[in-house]
Design an enzyme around this catalytic site. Structure first.
Site, PDB file in Angstrom:
ATOM      1  N   ALA A  59      48.294  66.931  42.032  1.00 57.35           N
ATOM      2  CA  ALA A  59      48.459  65.501  41.699  1.00 57.35           C
ATOM      3  C   ALA A  59      48.313  65.316  40.197  1.00 57.35           C
ATOM      4  O   ALA A  59      47.207  65.176  39.689  1.00 57.35           O
ATOM      5  CB  ALA A  59      47.438  64.648  42.465  1.00 57.35           C
ATOM      6  N   TRP A  66      43.568  70.639  34.001  1.00 53.40           N
ATOM      7  CA  TRP A  66      44.091  70.111  32.726  1.00 53.40           C
ATOM      8  C   TRP A  66      43.107  69.122  32.120  1.00 53.40           C
ATOM      9  O   TRP A  66      43.516  68.115  31.550  1.00 53.40           O
ATOM     10  CB  TRP A  66      45.464  69.426  32.898  1.00 53.40           C
ATOM     11  CG  TRP A  66      46.480  70.316  33.517  1.00 53.40           C
ATOM     12  CD1 TRP A  66      47.034  70.176  34.743  1.00 53.40           C
ATOM     13  CD2 TRP A  66      47.049  71.493  32.933  1.00 53.40           C
ATOM     14  NE1 TRP A  66      47.921  71.205  34.980  1.00 53.40           N
ATOM     15  CE2 TRP A  66      47.943  72.036  33.875  1.00 53.40           C
ATOM     16  CE3 TRP A  66      46.880  72.163  31.714  1.00 53.40           C
ATOM     17  CZ2 TRP A  66      48.669  73.186  33.644  1.00 53.40           C
ATOM     18  CZ3 TRP A  66      47.613  73.314  31.483  1.00 53.40           C
ATOM     19  CH2 TRP A  66      48.497  73.803  32.438  1.00 53.40           C
ATOM     20  N   ASP A 112      46.628  52.280  30.220  1.00 54.98           N
ATOM     21  CA  ASP A 112      47.390  51.230  29.511  1.00 54.98           C
ATOM     22  C   ASP A 112      46.998  51.208  28.031  1.00 54.98           C
ATOM     23  O   ASP A 112      47.838  51.114  27.144  1.00 54.98           O
ATOM     24  CB  ASP A 112      47.054  49.843  30.080  1.00 54.98           C
ATOM     25  CG  ASP A 112      48.064  49.376  31.121  1.00 54.98           C
ATOM     26  OD1 ASP A 112      48.921  50.181  31.517  1.00 54.98           O
ATOM     27  OD2 ASP A 112      47.978  48.202  31.518  1.00 54.98           O
ATOM     28  N   ARG A 131      47.545  55.060  26.317  1.00 59.42           N
ATOM     29  CA  ARG A 131      48.929  55.523  26.129  1.00 59.42           C
ATOM     30  C   ARG A 131      49.488  55.059  24.787  1.00 59.42           C
ATOM     31  O   ARG A 131      50.215  55.801  24.134  1.00 59.42           O
ATOM     32  CB  ARG A 131      49.815  55.023  27.266  1.00 59.42           C
ATOM     33  CG  ARG A 131      49.736  55.926  28.464  1.00 59.42           C
ATOM     34  CD  ARG A 131      50.629  55.465  29.599  1.00 59.42           C
ATOM     35  NE  ARG A 131      50.453  56.343  30.730  1.00 59.42           N
ATOM     36  CZ  ARG A 131      50.500  55.959  31.993  1.00 59.42           C
ATOM     37  NH1 ARG A 131      50.740  54.687  32.288  1.00 59.42           N
ATOM     38  NH2 ARG A 131      50.338  56.838  32.960  1.00 59.42           N
ATOM     39  N   GLN A 190      73.704  66.137   1.160  1.00 61.04           N
ATOM     40  CA  GLN A 190      73.702  64.914   1.977  1.00 61.04           C
ATOM     41  C   GLN A 190      73.180  65.169   3.391  1.00 61.04           C
ATOM     42  O   GLN A 190      72.624  64.276   4.023  1.00 61.04           O
ATOM     43  CB  GLN A 190      75.104  64.308   1.997  1.00 61.04           C
ATOM     44  CG  GLN A 190      75.450  63.689   0.647  1.00 61.04           C
ATOM     45  CD  GLN A 190      76.691  62.834   0.680  1.00 61.04           C
ATOM     46  OE1 GLN A 190      77.507  62.939   1.582  1.00 61.04           O
ATOM     47  NE2 GLN A 190      76.831  61.986  -0.319  1.00 61.04           N
ATOM     48  N   GLY A 216      63.444  76.269   6.915  1.00 64.87           N
ATOM     49  CA  GLY A 216      64.052  77.565   7.203  1.00 64.87           C
ATOM     50  C   GLY A 216      63.032  78.506   7.835  1.00 64.87           C
ATOM     51  O   GLY A 216      62.199  78.072   8.637  1.00 64.87           O
ATOM     52  N   GLU A 233      48.923  62.242  29.703  1.00 62.40           N
ATOM     53  CA  GLU A 233      48.780  60.784  29.938  1.00 62.40           C
ATOM     54  C   GLU A 233      50.100  60.155  30.388  1.00 62.40           C
ATOM     55  O   GLU A 233      50.439  59.035  30.011  1.00 62.40           O
ATOM     56  CB  GLU A 233      48.193  60.083  28.717  1.00 62.40           C
ATOM     57  CG  GLU A 233      46.717  60.433  28.587  1.00 62.40           C
ATOM     58  CD  GLU A 233      46.022  59.770  27.422  1.00 62.40           C
ATOM     59  OE1 GLU A 233      46.217  58.558  27.257  1.00 62.40           O
ATOM     60  OE2 GLU A 233      45.272  60.458  26.710  1.00 62.40           O
ATOM     61  N   GLY A 234      50.828  60.902  31.204  1.00 64.84           N
ATOM     62  CA  GLY A 234      52.089  60.411  31.756  1.00 64.84           C
ATOM     63  C   GLY A 234      53.254  60.982  30.968  1.00 64.84           C
ATOM     64  O   GLY A 234      53.502  60.579  29.835  1.00 64.84           O
TER      65      GLY A 234
END
Ligand code: COS
Length: 397
Positions: free
Chosen positions: A137, A164, A246, A249, A285, A346, A370-371
Protein backbone atom coordinates in the site's frame (compact mmCIF):
# COMPACT_ATOMS: atom_id res chain seq x y z
CA UNK A 1 22.84 32.40 -1.83
CA UNK A 2 19.82 31.56 -3.96
CA UNK A 3 18.01 34.26 -5.90
CA UNK A 4 15.20 35.38 -3.59
CA UNK A 5 13.79 38.17 -5.73
CA UNK A 6 10.37 36.49 -5.59
CA UNK A 7 10.16 37.61 -1.96
CA UNK A 8 8.82 40.87 -3.46
CA UNK A 9 5.71 39.05 -4.68
CA UNK A 10 2.52 39.97 -2.83
CA UNK A 11 2.21 36.40 -1.52
CA UNK A 12 4.64 37.26 1.27
CA UNK A 13 4.56 39.43 4.37
CA UNK A 14 7.44 41.00 6.26
CA UNK A 15 7.85 38.06 8.66
CA UNK A 16 8.22 35.55 5.82
CA UNK A 17 10.70 37.79 3.97
CA UNK A 18 12.86 38.20 7.05
CA UNK A 19 12.74 34.47 7.80
CA UNK A 20 13.81 33.59 4.26
CA UNK A 21 16.70 36.05 4.07
CA UNK A 22 18.03 35.10 7.51
CA UNK A 23 17.73 31.38 6.77
CA UNK A 24 19.52 31.77 3.42
CA UNK A 25 22.40 33.56 5.16
CA UNK A 26 22.54 30.94 7.92
CA UNK A 27 22.50 28.04 5.44
CA UNK A 28 25.31 29.66 3.46
CA UNK A 29 27.44 30.00 6.59
CA UNK A 30 26.55 26.96 8.67
CA UNK A 31 24.93 24.06 6.83
CA UNK A 32 27.99 22.57 5.11
CA UNK A 33 29.77 21.96 8.44
CA UNK A 34 27.10 19.42 9.40
CA UNK A 35 26.90 17.53 6.10
CA UNK A 36 28.81 14.47 5.01
CA UNK A 37 26.94 12.60 2.27
CA UNK A 38 28.85 9.42 3.03
CA UNK A 39 27.37 9.32 6.56
CA UNK A 40 23.75 10.37 6.25
CA UNK A 41 22.64 9.21 9.71
CA UNK A 42 25.21 11.33 11.47
CA UNK A 43 24.60 14.25 9.11
CA UNK A 44 20.83 14.19 9.61
CA UNK A 45 21.16 14.03 13.39
CA UNK A 46 23.60 16.95 13.29
CA UNK A 47 21.42 18.94 10.89
CA UNK A 48 18.27 18.48 12.98
CA UNK A 49 20.16 19.58 16.08
CA UNK A 50 21.69 22.59 14.29
CA UNK A 51 18.38 23.64 12.69
CA UNK A 52 16.71 23.37 16.09
CA UNK A 53 19.38 25.30 17.96
CA UNK A 54 19.36 28.08 15.37
CA UNK A 55 15.57 28.37 15.73
CA UNK A 56 14.57 27.36 12.17
CA UNK A 57 12.42 24.45 13.34
CA UNK A 58 10.08 26.97 14.98
CA UNK A 59 8.53 27.01 11.51
CA UNK A 60 7.26 23.43 11.90
CA UNK A 61 5.23 23.86 15.12
CA UNK A 62 2.38 26.21 16.12
CA UNK A 63 3.05 29.28 18.29
CA UNK A 64 1.47 27.69 21.38
CA UNK A 65 4.39 25.22 21.37
CA UNK A 66 7.12 27.72 20.63
CA UNK A 67 6.50 28.10 16.91
CA UNK A 68 6.36 31.17 14.70
CA UNK A 69 2.64 31.47 14.00
CA UNK A 70 -0.69 30.28 15.42
CA UNK A 71 -1.09 27.68 12.67
CA UNK A 72 1.66 26.17 10.51
CA UNK A 73 2.50 28.86 7.96
CA UNK A 74 2.76 26.99 4.67
CA UNK A 75 4.55 29.84 2.87
CA UNK A 76 7.29 29.78 5.51
CA UNK A 77 7.60 25.99 5.23
CA UNK A 78 7.87 26.31 1.45
CA UNK A 79 10.46 29.09 1.63
CA UNK A 80 12.53 27.03 4.06
CA UNK A 81 12.51 23.98 1.80
CA UNK A 82 13.27 26.04 -1.30
CA UNK A 83 16.26 27.71 0.37
CA UNK A 84 17.61 24.59 2.06
CA UNK A 85 17.05 22.53 -1.12
CA UNK A 86 19.12 25.06 -3.06
CA UNK A 87 21.83 24.73 -0.45
CA UNK A 88 21.93 20.96 0.05
CA UNK A 89 19.21 18.36 -0.29
CA UNK A 90 20.13 16.70 3.01
CA UNK A 91 19.56 19.99 4.84
CA UNK A 92 16.14 20.18 3.18
CA UNK A 93 15.45 16.55 4.11
CA UNK A 94 16.29 17.10 7.79
CA UNK A 95 14.01 20.15 7.97
CA UNK A 96 11.18 18.59 5.95
CA UNK A 97 10.97 15.42 8.01
CA UNK A 98 10.70 17.37 11.27
CA UNK A 99 7.63 18.96 9.66
CA UNK A 100 6.05 15.89 8.06
CA UNK A 101 6.72 13.73 11.13
CA UNK A 102 5.10 16.23 13.48
CA UNK A 103 2.50 17.87 11.20
CA UNK A 104 -0.20 15.33 12.08
CA UNK A 105 0.46 15.99 15.80
CA UNK A 106 0.14 19.76 15.28
CA UNK A 107 -3.08 19.32 13.28
CA UNK A 108 -4.83 16.50 15.18
CA UNK A 109 -2.98 15.80 18.45
CA UNK A 110 -4.44 16.22 21.94
CA UNK A 111 -3.02 19.05 24.05
CA UNK A 112 -0.99 16.45 25.99
CA UNK A 113 0.57 14.97 22.85
CA UNK A 114 1.37 18.40 21.45
CA UNK A 115 2.97 19.47 24.73
CA UNK A 116 5.00 16.26 24.92
CA UNK A 117 6.36 16.12 21.36
CA UNK A 118 6.28 19.52 19.65
CA UNK A 119 8.75 21.48 21.83
CA UNK A 120 11.34 18.70 21.42
CA UNK A 121 10.77 18.60 17.65
CA UNK A 122 11.17 22.40 17.54
CA UNK A 123 14.46 22.29 19.48
CA UNK A 124 15.90 19.50 17.31
CA UNK A 125 16.00 17.14 20.30
CA UNK A 126 13.41 14.72 18.85
CA UNK A 127 13.74 13.31 15.32
CA UNK A 128 10.33 12.83 13.70
CA UNK A 129 9.03 10.40 11.06
CA UNK A 130 5.82 9.65 9.17
CA UNK A 131 5.00 5.96 8.63
CA UNK A 132 2.23 5.52 6.06
CA UNK A 133 3.51 3.34 3.18
CA UNK A 134 3.51 -0.44 3.28
CA UNK A 135 4.86 -3.12 0.96
CA UNK A 136 1.37 -3.51 -0.58
CA UNK A 137 0.00 0.00 0.00
CA UNK A 138 1.95 2.94 -1.32
CA UNK A 139 -0.23 4.99 -3.64
CA UNK A 140 -3.41 3.28 -2.41
CA UNK A 141 -3.46 4.49 1.19
CA UNK A 142 -6.92 3.07 1.91
CA UNK A 143 -5.53 -0.46 1.31
CA UNK A 144 -3.06 -0.42 4.15
CA UNK A 145 -2.93 -3.61 6.21
CA UNK A 146 -1.10 -2.84 9.46
CA UNK A 147 -3.64 -3.48 12.21
CA UNK A 148 -4.41 -1.62 15.43
CA UNK A 149 -6.26 -3.99 17.74
CA UNK A 150 -7.63 -3.02 21.14
CA UNK A 151 -5.49 -4.43 23.96
CA UNK A 152 -7.17 -3.67 27.30
CA UNK A 153 -8.89 -0.41 28.15
CA UNK A 154 -5.98 1.93 27.48
CA UNK A 155 -3.85 0.36 24.76
CA UNK A 156 -3.80 -0.86 21.15
CA UNK A 157 -1.48 -3.46 19.60
CA UNK A 158 0.08 -2.65 16.25
CA UNK A 159 0.99 -5.50 13.89
CA UNK A 160 2.37 -5.10 10.37
CA UNK A 161 5.13 -3.71 8.21
CA UNK A 162 5.82 -0.13 7.08
CA UNK A 163 8.34 0.62 4.39
CA UNK A 164 10.06 3.55 2.64
CA UNK A 165 10.03 5.32 5.97
CA UNK A 166 12.28 8.37 5.87
CA UNK A 167 14.29 8.83 9.08
CA UNK A 168 13.61 5.12 9.74
CA UNK A 169 16.38 3.98 12.05
CA UNK A 170 17.24 7.41 13.46
CA UNK A 171 13.79 8.76 14.40
CA UNK A 172 12.71 9.15 18.03
CA UNK A 173 9.03 8.80 17.12
CA UNK A 174 6.91 7.67 14.18
CA UNK A 175 3.40 8.80 13.24
CA UNK A 176 1.93 5.42 12.26
CA UNK A 177 -1.26 4.76 10.30
CA UNK A 178 -3.04 1.45 10.92
CA UNK A 179 -6.34 -0.29 10.27
CA UNK A 180 -8.47 0.08 13.39
CA UNK A 181 -11.54 -1.42 11.74
CA UNK A 182 -14.37 1.07 12.38
CA UNK A 183 -15.41 0.60 8.71
CA UNK A 184 -13.91 -0.89 5.56
CA UNK A 185 -11.31 0.98 3.48
CA UNK A 186 -10.49 4.64 4.09
CA UNK A 187 -13.01 5.00 6.94
CA UNK A 188 -11.35 2.35 9.15
CA UNK A 189 -7.87 3.75 9.74
CA UNK A 190 -6.42 5.51 12.79
CA UNK A 191 -3.15 7.35 13.40
CA UNK A 192 -0.89 6.92 16.45
CA UNK A 193 2.33 8.45 17.70
CA UNK A 194 4.72 5.60 18.46
CA UNK A 195 8.01 6.10 20.29
CA UNK A 196 10.98 4.49 18.54
CA UNK A 197 11.80 2.47 21.66
CA UNK A 198 8.28 1.02 22.02
CA UNK A 199 8.55 -2.75 22.62
CA UNK A 200 7.51 -4.64 19.49
CA UNK A 201 8.80 -1.99 17.05
CA UNK A 202 11.97 -2.97 15.19
CA UNK A 203 13.92 -1.90 12.13
CA UNK A 204 13.51 -4.75 9.63
CA UNK A 205 16.10 -3.31 7.27
CA UNK A 206 17.65 -0.17 5.90
CA UNK A 207 17.01 0.84 2.27
CA UNK A 208 19.75 2.21 0.01
CA UNK A 209 18.66 4.70 -2.66
CA UNK A 210 20.43 6.70 -5.39
CA UNK A 211 20.43 9.87 -3.27
CA UNK A 212 21.13 8.42 0.18
CA UNK A 213 19.19 9.54 3.26
CA UNK A 214 18.02 7.60 6.33
CA UNK A 215 15.32 5.21 5.04
CA UNK A 216 14.06 1.93 6.48
CA UNK A 217 11.45 -0.78 6.72
CA UNK A 218 9.80 -1.06 10.15
CA UNK A 219 8.19 -4.12 11.69
CA UNK A 220 5.45 -3.92 14.33
CA UNK A 221 4.93 -7.14 16.29
CA UNK A 222 2.36 -6.74 19.04
CA UNK A 223 3.67 -3.20 19.55
CA UNK A 224 1.72 -1.79 22.51
CA UNK A 225 0.76 1.87 22.19
CA UNK A 226 -1.43 3.93 24.57
CA UNK A 227 -4.82 4.82 23.11
CA UNK A 228 -4.02 8.34 24.30
CA UNK A 229 -1.39 8.47 21.53
CA UNK A 230 -4.10 8.41 18.84
CA UNK A 231 -4.25 11.46 16.57
CA UNK A 232 -7.83 12.47 15.77
CA UNK A 233 -10.93 10.35 16.31
CA UNK A 234 -11.03 6.55 15.83
CA UNK A 235 -11.37 5.82 12.10
CA UNK A 236 -10.17 9.30 11.14
CA UNK A 237 -6.64 8.20 10.19
CA UNK A 238 -7.11 8.61 6.44
CA UNK A 239 -8.22 12.18 6.93
CA UNK A 240 -5.23 12.80 9.24
CA UNK A 241 -2.88 11.49 6.52
CA UNK A 242 -4.50 13.44 3.68
CA UNK A 243 -4.76 16.73 5.59
CA UNK A 244 -1.08 16.44 6.53
CA UNK A 245 -0.12 15.64 2.94
CA UNK A 246 -2.20 18.59 1.67
CA UNK A 247 0.25 20.88 3.47
CA UNK A 248 3.46 18.99 2.87
CA UNK A 249 2.88 18.25 -0.83
CA UNK A 250 3.23 21.97 -1.59
CA UNK A 251 6.51 21.91 0.33
CA UNK A 252 7.82 19.01 -1.79
CA UNK A 253 7.19 21.27 -4.78
CA UNK A 254 9.16 23.99 -3.00
CA UNK A 255 12.12 21.66 -2.41
CA UNK A 256 12.09 20.77 -6.12
CA UNK A 257 12.01 24.49 -6.89
CA UNK A 258 15.15 24.98 -4.79
CA UNK A 259 16.95 22.15 -6.61
CA UNK A 260 15.88 23.58 -9.98
CA UNK A 261 17.04 27.09 -9.09
CA UNK A 262 20.41 25.68 -8.07
CA UNK A 263 20.68 23.78 -11.38
CA UNK A 264 19.89 26.96 -13.31
CA UNK A 265 22.51 28.90 -11.33
CA UNK A 266 25.08 26.21 -12.11
CA UNK A 267 24.01 26.23 -15.78
CA UNK A 268 24.34 30.02 -16.02
CA UNK A 269 27.87 29.89 -14.58
CA UNK A 270 28.79 27.13 -16.99
CA UNK A 271 27.29 28.92 -20.01
CA UNK A 272 29.06 32.16 -19.16
CA UNK A 273 32.50 30.64 -18.50
CA UNK A 274 32.85 27.66 -20.85
CA UNK A 275 34.24 28.56 -24.27
CA UNK A 276 33.72 26.53 -27.40
CA UNK A 277 33.85 27.27 -31.13
CA UNK A 278 35.80 30.39 -30.15
CA UNK A 279 33.07 31.96 -28.01
CA UNK A 280 31.28 31.47 -24.68
CA UNK A 281 28.79 28.58 -24.58
CA UNK A 282 26.20 31.22 -23.72
CA UNK A 283 26.51 32.74 -27.21
CA UNK A 284 24.91 29.67 -28.78
CA UNK A 285 21.21 30.17 -29.24
CA UNK A 286 20.54 26.56 -28.24
CA UNK A 287 22.12 27.35 -24.87
CA UNK A 288 20.02 30.49 -24.57
CA UNK A 289 16.88 28.49 -25.34
CA UNK A 290 17.73 25.97 -22.61
CA UNK A 291 18.33 28.74 -20.08
CA UNK A 292 15.15 30.59 -21.06
CA UNK A 293 12.99 27.44 -20.88
CA UNK A 294 14.37 26.66 -17.43
CA UNK A 295 13.84 30.19 -16.11
CA UNK A 296 10.24 30.27 -17.39
CA UNK A 297 9.36 26.91 -15.90
CA UNK A 298 10.93 27.86 -12.57
CA UNK A 299 8.81 31.01 -12.36
CA UNK A 300 5.66 29.07 -13.26
CA UNK A 301 6.36 26.47 -10.56
CA UNK A 302 7.07 29.16 -7.97
CA UNK A 303 3.73 30.84 -8.72
CA UNK A 304 1.86 27.53 -8.34
CA UNK A 305 3.62 26.63 -5.08
CA UNK A 306 3.11 29.97 -3.39
CA UNK A 307 -0.48 30.16 -4.68
CA UNK A 308 -1.22 26.86 -2.90
CA UNK A 309 0.63 27.90 0.25
CA UNK A 310 -1.00 31.33 0.31
CA UNK A 311 -4.48 29.80 -0.08
CA UNK A 312 -3.93 27.54 2.94
CA UNK A 313 -2.51 30.41 5.00
CA UNK A 314 -5.59 32.50 4.14
CA UNK A 315 -7.68 29.85 5.86
CA UNK A 316 -8.76 27.50 3.04
CA UNK A 317 -10.01 24.29 4.66
CA UNK A 318 -8.44 22.18 1.92
CA UNK A 319 -5.89 22.90 -0.80
CA UNK A 320 -5.96 19.39 -2.23
CA UNK A 321 -6.14 20.46 -5.89
CA UNK A 322 -3.72 23.37 -5.58
CA UNK A 323 -1.07 21.44 -3.66
CA UNK A 324 -1.26 18.46 -6.02
CA UNK A 325 -0.86 20.75 -9.04
CA UNK A 326 2.09 22.51 -7.39
CA UNK A 327 3.80 19.26 -6.39
CA UNK A 328 3.32 17.60 -9.76
CA UNK A 329 4.38 20.59 -11.87
CA UNK A 330 7.36 21.60 -9.74
CA UNK A 331 8.90 18.14 -9.40
CA UNK A 332 8.50 17.32 -13.10
CA UNK A 333 9.79 20.78 -14.03
CA UNK A 334 12.85 20.40 -11.79
CA UNK A 335 13.77 17.11 -13.44
CA UNK A 336 13.73 18.86 -16.85
CA UNK A 337 15.70 21.88 -15.61
CA UNK A 338 18.36 19.70 -13.96
CA UNK A 339 18.61 17.51 -17.04
CA UNK A 340 19.25 20.60 -19.20
CA UNK A 341 21.93 21.72 -16.75
CA UNK A 342 23.64 18.31 -16.92
CA UNK A 343 23.60 18.56 -20.72
CA UNK A 344 25.29 21.98 -20.64
CA UNK A 345 28.05 20.54 -18.46
CA UNK A 346 28.74 17.74 -20.93
CA UNK A 347 30.86 14.96 -19.43
CA UNK A 348 31.36 16.98 -16.24
CA UNK A 349 27.60 16.82 -15.70
CA UNK A 350 27.71 13.09 -15.06
CA UNK A 351 30.97 13.07 -13.17
CA UNK A 352 30.50 11.72 -9.65
CA UNK A 353 30.92 14.57 -7.18
CA UNK A 354 29.77 17.43 -9.42
CA UNK A 355 26.84 19.48 -8.14
CA UNK A 356 24.60 18.85 -11.15
CA UNK A 357 25.29 15.11 -10.95
CA UNK A 358 24.09 15.17 -7.32
CA UNK A 359 21.01 17.21 -8.26
CA UNK A 360 20.23 14.72 -11.04
CA UNK A 361 20.07 11.89 -8.47
CA UNK A 362 18.43 13.96 -5.74
CA UNK A 363 15.43 15.19 -7.74
CA UNK A 364 14.28 11.76 -8.89
CA UNK A 365 12.58 10.61 -5.68
CA UNK A 366 10.56 13.83 -5.35
CA UNK A 367 8.49 12.78 -8.38
CA UNK A 368 7.55 9.65 -6.42
CA UNK A 369 7.29 10.33 -2.69
CA UNK A 370 4.24 11.90 -0.99
CA UNK A 371 2.18 10.83 -3.98
CA UNK A 372 3.74 10.06 -7.37
CA UNK A 373 2.97 12.33 -10.32
CA UNK A 374 0.40 9.80 -11.55
CA UNK A 375 -1.39 9.92 -8.16
CA UNK A 376 -1.42 13.74 -8.29
CA UNK A 377 -3.11 13.52 -11.71
CA UNK A 378 -5.80 11.26 -10.27
CA UNK A 379 -6.33 13.66 -7.36
CA UNK A 380 -6.48 16.78 -9.56
CA UNK A 381 -8.97 15.23 -12.00
CA UNK A 382 -11.16 13.90 -9.18
CA UNK A 383 -11.27 17.29 -7.46
CA UNK A 384 -12.46 18.92 -10.68
CA UNK A 385 -15.07 16.22 -11.32
CA UNK A 386 -16.30 16.51 -7.72
CA UNK A 387 -16.59 20.30 -8.08
CA UNK A 388 -18.54 19.89 -11.32
CA UNK A 389 -20.93 17.35 -9.75
CA UNK A 390 -21.53 19.65 -6.75
CA UNK A 391 -22.26 22.59 -9.05
CA UNK A 392 -24.75 20.57 -11.07
CA UNK A 393 -26.46 19.34 -7.91
CA UNK A 394 -26.78 22.90 -6.63
CA UNK A 395 -28.14 24.08 -9.98
CA UNK A 396 -30.76 21.30 -9.93
CA UNK A 397 -32.02 22.24 -6.43
N1 COS B 1 -8.20 16.22 3.30
C1 COS B 1 -9.20 15.78 4.11
N2 COS B 1 -9.98 14.72 3.79
C2 COS B 1 -9.72 14.07 2.65
C3 COS B 1 -8.70 14.47 1.76
C4 COS B 1 -7.94 15.61 2.13
N3 COS B 1 -6.94 16.04 1.33
N4 COS B 1 -8.69 13.65 0.69
C5 COS B 1 -9.67 12.76 0.89
N5 COS B 1 -10.29 13.01 2.06
C6 COS B 1 -11.44 12.29 2.61
C7 COS B 1 -12.52 12.26 1.54
O1 COS B 1 -13.33 13.43 1.59
C8 COS B 1 -13.29 11.02 1.89
O2 COS B 1 -14.21 11.26 2.95
P1 COS B 1 -15.80 11.36 2.64
O3 COS B 1 -16.17 10.05 2.01
O4 COS B 1 -16.37 11.61 3.99
O5 COS B 1 -15.94 12.50 1.69
C9 COS B 1 -12.24 10.07 2.43
O6 COS B 1 -11.15 10.92 2.84
C10 COS B 1 -11.78 9.07 1.39
O7 COS B 1 -11.30 9.78 0.26
P2 COS B 1 -11.21 9.11 -1.20
O8 COS B 1 -12.53 8.48 -1.54
O9 COS B 1 -10.65 10.12 -2.14
O10 COS B 1 -10.15 7.91 -0.92
P3 COS B 1 -9.32 7.07 -1.94
O11 COS B 1 -8.90 5.81 -1.29
O12 COS B 1 -10.05 6.91 -3.23
O13 COS B 1 -8.02 8.00 -2.14
C11 COS B 1 -5.98 8.74 -3.19
C12 COS B 1 -7.19 7.82 -3.24
C13 COS B 1 -5.16 8.45 -4.42
C14 COS B 1 -6.44 10.18 -3.20
C15 COS B 1 -5.17 8.51 -1.87
O14 COS B 1 -5.02 7.13 -1.64
C16 COS B 1 -3.77 9.14 -1.93
O15 COS B 1 -3.60 10.36 -1.78
N6 COS B 1 -2.75 8.31 -2.16
C17 COS B 1 -1.35 8.74 -2.19
C18 COS B 1 -0.77 8.60 -0.84
C19 COS B 1 0.63 9.01 -0.80
O16 COS B 1 0.95 10.16 -0.97
N7 COS B 1 1.50 8.01 -0.57
C20 COS B 1 2.88 8.26 -0.45
C21 COS B 1 3.31 7.91 0.94
S1 COS B 1 3.48 9.24 1.99
S2 COS B 1 5.38 9.67 1.82
Amino acid sequence: MPDLSHLDWPFFGEAQRRFALDLARWADREAAAHIDHSDVDRSCRALVRALGEAGWLKAVVPAAYGGLSDRLDVRTLCLAREILGWNDSLADFAFAMQGLGSGSISLFGSDELKAKYLPMVRDGRQIAAFALSEPEAGSDTAALATTATRDGPAHVRLDGVKTWISNGGIADHYVVFARSGEAPGAKGLSAFVVDADAPGLSIAGRIEVIAPHPLATLRFTGCRVPVANRLGAPGEGFKVAMATLDIFRSTVGAAALGLARRALDEALDRAATRRLFGAPLADLQMTQAALADSASEIDAAALLIYRAAWAKDQGAARITRESSIAKMFATEMAQRVIDRAVQLFGGHGVRVGSKVEALYREIRALRIYEGATEVQKVIIAREMLKARATKRLQAAE
